[in-house]
Write an enzyme that holds these catalytic residues in place. Structure first.
Site, PDB file in Angstrom:
ATOM      1  N   GLU A 151       3.953  -3.862  -5.798  1.00  0.00           N
ATOM      2  CA  GLU A 151       3.201  -2.656  -5.428  1.00  0.00           C
ATOM      3  C   GLU A 151       4.130  -1.451  -5.247  1.00  0.00           C
ATOM      4  O   GLU A 151       5.028  -1.492  -4.404  1.00  0.00           O
ATOM      5  CB  GLU A 151       2.463  -2.931  -4.115  1.00  0.00           C
ATOM      6  CG  GLU A 151       1.678  -1.763  -3.565  1.00  0.00           C
ATOM      7  CD  GLU A 151       1.076  -2.051  -2.201  1.00  0.00           C
ATOM      8  OE1 GLU A 151       0.317  -1.195  -1.708  1.00  0.00           O
ATOM      9  OE2 GLU A 151       1.383  -3.114  -1.625  1.00  0.00           O
ATOM     10  N   GLU A 157       7.620   5.428   2.503  1.00  0.00           N
ATOM     11  CA  GLU A 157       7.782   4.006   2.791  1.00  0.00           C
ATOM     12  C   GLU A 157       8.839   3.334   1.929  1.00  0.00           C
ATOM     13  O   GLU A 157       9.303   2.243   2.246  1.00  0.00           O
ATOM     14  CB  GLU A 157       6.436   3.296   2.644  1.00  0.00           C
ATOM     15  CG  GLU A 157       5.404   3.803   3.643  1.00  0.00           C
ATOM     16  CD  GLU A 157       4.086   3.051   3.562  1.00  0.00           C
ATOM     17  OE1 GLU A 157       4.100   1.847   3.273  1.00  0.00           O
ATOM     18  OE2 GLU A 157       3.041   3.682   3.794  1.00  0.00           O
ATOM     19  N   ASP A 184      -2.483   0.417  -5.121  1.00  0.00           N
ATOM     20  CA  ASP A 184      -3.203   0.719  -3.883  1.00  0.00           C
ATOM     21  C   ASP A 184      -3.648   2.182  -3.951  1.00  0.00           C
ATOM     22  O   ASP A 184      -2.819   3.078  -4.151  1.00  0.00           O
ATOM     23  CB  ASP A 184      -2.257   0.479  -2.697  1.00  0.00           C
ATOM     24  CG  ASP A 184      -2.897   0.698  -1.348  1.00  0.00           C
ATOM     25  OD1 ASP A 184      -3.742   1.602  -1.211  1.00  0.00           O
ATOM     26  OD2 ASP A 184      -2.521  -0.015  -0.399  1.00  0.00           O
ATOM     27  N   HIS A 187      -1.573   4.856  -1.934  1.00  0.00           N
ATOM     28  CA  HIS A 187      -0.296   5.304  -2.484  1.00  0.00           C
ATOM     29  C   HIS A 187      -0.499   6.097  -3.770  1.00  0.00           C
ATOM     30  O   HIS A 187       0.208   7.087  -4.014  1.00  0.00           O
ATOM     31  CB  HIS A 187       0.614   4.102  -2.731  1.00  0.00           C
ATOM     32  CG  HIS A 187       0.879   3.292  -1.510  1.00  0.00           C
ATOM     33  ND1 HIS A 187       1.548   3.795  -0.407  1.00  0.00           N
ATOM     34  CD2 HIS A 187       0.547   2.013  -1.188  1.00  0.00           C
ATOM     35  CE1 HIS A 187       1.620   2.867   0.527  1.00  0.00           C
ATOM     36  NE2 HIS A 187       1.013   1.778   0.078  1.00  0.00           N
ATOM     37  N   ARG A 216      -6.589   6.266   4.807  1.00  0.00           N
ATOM     38  CA  ARG A 216      -6.523   4.851   5.196  1.00  0.00           C
ATOM     39  C   ARG A 216      -7.788   4.409   5.925  1.00  0.00           C
ATOM     40  O   ARG A 216      -7.853   3.296   6.442  1.00  0.00           O
ATOM     41  CB  ARG A 216      -5.313   4.538   6.075  1.00  0.00           C
ATOM     42  CG  ARG A 216      -4.070   4.120   5.329  1.00  0.00           C
ATOM     43  CD  ARG A 216      -4.209   2.820   4.599  1.00  0.00           C
ATOM     44  NE  ARG A 216      -2.948   2.417   3.947  1.00  0.00           N
ATOM     45  CZ  ARG A 216      -2.876   1.645   2.881  1.00  0.00           C
ATOM     46  NH1 ARG A 216      -3.993   1.209   2.306  1.00  0.00           N
ATOM     47  NH2 ARG A 216      -1.728   1.323   2.359  1.00  0.00           N
ATOM     48  N   GLU A 245      -7.781  -2.497   2.141  1.00  0.00           N
ATOM     49  CA  GLU A 245      -6.618  -2.627   3.021  1.00  0.00           C
ATOM     50  C   GLU A 245      -6.557  -1.423   3.953  1.00  0.00           C
ATOM     51  O   GLU A 245      -6.334  -0.292   3.526  1.00  0.00           O
ATOM     52  CB  GLU A 245      -5.312  -2.733   2.239  1.00  0.00           C
ATOM     53  CG  GLU A 245      -4.123  -2.992   3.162  1.00  0.00           C
ATOM     54  CD  GLU A 245      -2.782  -2.877   2.464  1.00  0.00           C
ATOM     55  OE1 GLU A 245      -1.996  -3.836   2.541  1.00  0.00           O
ATOM     56  OE2 GLU A 245      -2.517  -1.823   1.851  1.00  0.00           O
TER      57      GLU A 245
END
Length: 289
Positions: A151, A157, A184, A187, A216, A245
């Protein structure tokens, strides 16, 4: 194409354990989810044998998720640390084999949150190092009939792989039955010029997809163009699940790691319920009449 909608246990707890899995699996099924993402934060946190029984009881598709905690690095690290990380990933593959998960997904490059500045020469060197470190793990995955899914993460990050283009550059020689990409929406929203184009660039290498609102939070409350997102998945023929997620702010460690400084919904249950309602309705709308 209609896809199974899954949910990560991080929506409610961290770390996962046997007791919380029983509760979360029943809750996820009652909400209508068809798959459960199971993070392996530390080997031994939960029993794969017990999890297999719980998932079978609720007819939930398993998806194994790896976590690159501090000290888990495949590049720019002592050899002992790289070997320990490889061993951890091979353990995750064993868990996936026991559960029947088709993928092990996660940011399998360096510890999440570890960043440093690189020039083009060092980046090229680190990508070669990454391929060398991943090689034994990818071969183990392929022998087990499982696909490792790496990923890309946003720039805050990691500084190694932020975009699909970088992932293809770094991993291109190894991509295939044992190695693919996990994308994701969170991101992608930060790093990609055009999310749909990034998904299409991943193409056949797309092995797993995770979704959430751009903040998120819940899917559908946000500015993401979800019809266009699903269009791109259709274009590349991605048949797998959409894994919600997000993270609970009730756990200090995960709240800091995921920068959850405020509630993302009135409750974690509501975050999950709103997401699956929206995605289910959207898929209903898109089905041929």
């Amino acid at each position: 194409m209609r896809r199974t909608i899954g949910v990560n246990t991080w929506v409610w707890t961290s770390p996962l354990d046997d007791d919380s899995l029983v509760e979360i699996a029943a809750k996820a099924k009652s909400m209508g989810f068809g798959a459960l993402e199971l993070p392996v934060e530390q080997p031994g946190d939960w029993s794969p044998d017990a999890a297999a029984d719980v998932l079978a009881e609720h007819r939930l598709q398993p998806i194994v998720i790896g976590a690159m905690a501090p000290g888990r690095n495949l590049v720019a690290a002592p050899g002992s640390e790289v070997v320990a990380t490889q061993n951890y990933l091979v353990h995750c593959i064993g868990v996936a084999e026991r559960l029947g998960s088709r993928v092990v997904a996660g940011p399998f490059t360096a510890a999440t949150g570890r960043t440093w500045r690189m020039d083009a020469e060092e980046r090229e060197s680190r990508y070669r190092e990454l391929v060398g470190s991943l090689g034994p793990v990818v071969r183990a995955a392929e022998r087990s009939g499982i696909r490792l899914a790496v990923e890309p993460l946003n720039r805050y990050e990691t500084s190694l792989v932020n975009t699909v283009e970088q992932a293809l550059e770094a991993l291109g020689p190894m991509l295939g039955p044992g190695l693919g990409l996990a994308l994701d929406s969170y991101h992608l929203n930060i790093e990609e010029k055009h999310v749909g184009d990034a998904i299409r660039a991943a193409g056949e290498h797309l092995a797993h997809v995770q979704v959430c609102g751009n903040d998120r939070g819940a899917v559908g409350d946000d500015h993401t163009d979800w019809p266009a997102f699903l269009d791109a998945l259709d274009d590349v023929g991605y048949p797998g699940p959409l894994g919600l997620e997000s993270f609970t702010g009730d756990n200090d460690t995960i709240a800091v790691a995921a920068s959850v400084w405020r509630p993302l919904a009135p409750s974690q249950d509501e975050l999950a319920e709103r997401s699956i309602r929206y995605l289910s309705a959207l898929q209903d709308e898109r089905e041929p009449s």
